[in-house]
Design a protein around this motif. Sequence first.
Motif, PDB file in Angstrom:
ATOM      1  N   ALA A   5      -9.080   1.696  -1.683  1.00 59.57           N
ATOM      2  CA  ALA A   5      -8.487   0.462  -2.225  1.00 59.57           C
ATOM      3  C   ALA A   5      -7.103   0.730  -2.789  1.00 59.57           C
ATOM      4  O   ALA A   5      -6.186  -0.097  -2.653  1.00 59.57           O
ATOM      5  CB  ALA A   5      -9.406  -0.109  -3.302  1.00 59.57           C
ATOM      6  N   ILE A   6      -6.916   1.896  -3.428  1.00 60.06           N
ATOM      7  CA  ILE A   6      -5.601   2.250  -3.958  1.00 60.06           C
ATOM      8  C   ILE A   6      -4.602   2.418  -2.819  1.00 60.06           C
ATOM      9  O   ILE A   6      -3.460   1.936  -2.892  1.00 60.06           O
ATOM     10  CB  ILE A   6      -5.697   3.529  -4.797  1.00 60.06           C
ATOM     11  CG1 ILE A   6      -6.602   3.295  -6.019  1.00 60.06           C
ATOM     12  CG2 ILE A   6      -4.321   3.998  -5.252  1.00 60.06           C
ATOM     13  CD1 ILE A   6      -6.897   4.559  -6.807  1.00 60.06           C
ATOM     14  N   ALA A   7      -5.030   3.111  -1.764  1.00 56.57           N
ATOM     15  CA  ALA A   7      -4.142   3.314  -0.621  1.00 56.57           C
ATOM     16  C   ALA A   7      -3.755   1.985   0.024  1.00 56.57           C
ATOM     17  O   ALA A   7      -2.595   1.771   0.392  1.00 56.57           O
ATOM     18  CB  ALA A   7      -4.835   4.225   0.408  1.00 56.57           C
ATOM     19  N   GLN A   8      -4.726   1.090   0.153  1.00 60.64           N
ATOM     20  CA  GLN A   8      -4.447  -0.212   0.747  1.00 60.64           C
ATOM     21  C   GLN A   8      -3.438  -0.994  -0.099  1.00 60.64           C
ATOM     22  O   GLN A   8      -2.513  -1.619   0.436  1.00 60.64           O
ATOM     23  CB  GLN A   8      -5.743  -1.001   0.894  1.00 60.64           C
ATOM     24  CG  GLN A   8      -5.571  -2.343   1.598  1.00 60.64           C
ATOM     25  CD  GLN A   8      -6.909  -3.048   1.823  1.00 60.64           C
ATOM     26  OE1 GLN A   8      -7.964  -2.477   1.568  1.00 60.64           O
ATOM     27  NE2 GLN A   8      -6.846  -4.272   2.303  1.00 60.64           N
ATOM     28  N   GLU A   9      -3.606  -0.942  -1.415  1.00 57.93           N
ATOM     29  CA  GLU A   9      -2.678  -1.650  -2.297  1.00 57.93           C
ATOM     30  C   GLU A   9      -1.279  -1.043  -2.223  1.00 57.93           C
ATOM     31  O   GLU A   9      -0.274  -1.752  -2.309  1.00 57.93           O
ATOM     32  CB  GLU A   9      -3.202  -1.585  -3.746  1.00 57.93           C
ATOM     33  CG  GLU A   9      -2.340  -2.320  -4.754  1.00 57.93           C
ATOM     34  CD  GLU A   9      -2.346  -3.823  -4.557  1.00 57.93           C
ATOM     35  OE1 GLU A   9      -1.405  -4.482  -5.039  1.00 57.93           O
ATOM     36  OE2 GLU A   9      -3.303  -4.342  -3.927  1.00 57.93           O
ATOM     37  N   ALA A  10      -1.220   0.287  -2.017  1.00 55.88           N
ATOM     38  CA  ALA A  10       0.069   0.972  -1.931  1.00 55.88           C
ATOM     39  C   ALA A  10       0.699   0.849  -0.553  1.00 55.88           C
ATOM     40  O   ALA A  10       1.862   1.223  -0.366  1.00 55.88           O
ATOM     41  CB  ALA A  10      -0.105   2.448  -2.284  1.00 55.88           C
ATOM     42  N   GLY A  11      -0.066   0.349   0.421  1.00 51.97           N
ATOM     43  CA  GLY A  11       0.473   0.164   1.771  1.00 51.97           C
ATOM     44  C   GLY A  11       0.556   1.451   2.568  1.00 51.97           C
ATOM     45  O   GLY A  11       1.419   1.583   3.447  1.00 51.97           O
ATOM     46  N   ILE A  12      -0.344   2.403   2.256  1.00 56.88           N
ATOM     47  CA  ILE A  12      -0.376   3.664   2.990  1.00 56.88           C
ATOM     48  C   ILE A  12      -1.828   3.951   3.361  1.00 56.88           C
ATOM     49  O   ILE A  12      -2.747   3.290   2.892  1.00 56.88           O
ATOM     50  CB  ILE A  12       0.206   4.826   2.170  1.00 56.88           C
ATOM     51  CG1 ILE A  12      -0.571   4.992   0.847  1.00 56.88           C
ATOM     52  CG2 ILE A  12       1.690   4.618   1.884  1.00 56.88           C
ATOM     53  CD1 ILE A  12      -0.083   6.165  -0.002  1.00 56.88           C
TER      54      ILE A  12
END
Length: 243
Positions: A5-12
């Motif tokens: 979820a963190i990666a998705q929010e960061a766009g990576i």
Amino acid sequence: MPLQAIAQEAGISRSTLLRRLGGGRRELDAAVRAAGIDPGGQKPVRERAVEAAATLISSSGLASMSLERVAASAQCSVHSLYAAFDGRDGLLQAVFERYSPIVDIEAVMSSPSADLRTTVRTIYERMAIAVQREPRVMPAIMAELLARPQDEALQPLVRYAVPRLFAGVGKWLTAEIAAGRIRDLPLLLLIQQMSSPLVIHLLLRPATTQIPDLPSPTIEEACTVFADNFLRAVALPAPPENR
């Protein structure tokens, strides 16, 4: 929060995030803690620190509230406290905001009742709640002010609280004077005449209630009596209606 979820929010991608973190989330958690938020499911650092500082002040006095002791009690780092409060003065102001009646009194004065007595009575109720609230921050601060008024540990709070008091209560009293509802008295003395009797009663109440056979009014009765006495001293009679 999962890394995906963190990666998705960061766009990576998750793999890119892990690579940037060095293979795990320990560094990410450390950075989050440094920003003043605990990623482990506890209360935020800011809230834990305010509660820890209030407990220290109540039990050991204002001088005991060092950032090191607060950090140890709140289970965070001193660096996190600087990130959340910008230092000891900011933490002390946050404690004052939480445990003093100033915020509640300002809310009462922002929409005062047309009935002056009701407004004063409500302000007294908010004062009573704050002085009796656990941990007993306000009695501890008042004791320090009486015993060591020049103490350097107190000066940041005095410089913050007194102008705030005059900007709130002082402004309201000035408006009441201008409206012809209360006497035009020196503002500092007017504030002291309004607050001192009830505050002294509340500070002494834990001791006086232990004396056998000494009649002790309820807090509600005390607020009513002191509000009425204050108004008898300063309120002006209503002008006669125009005929």
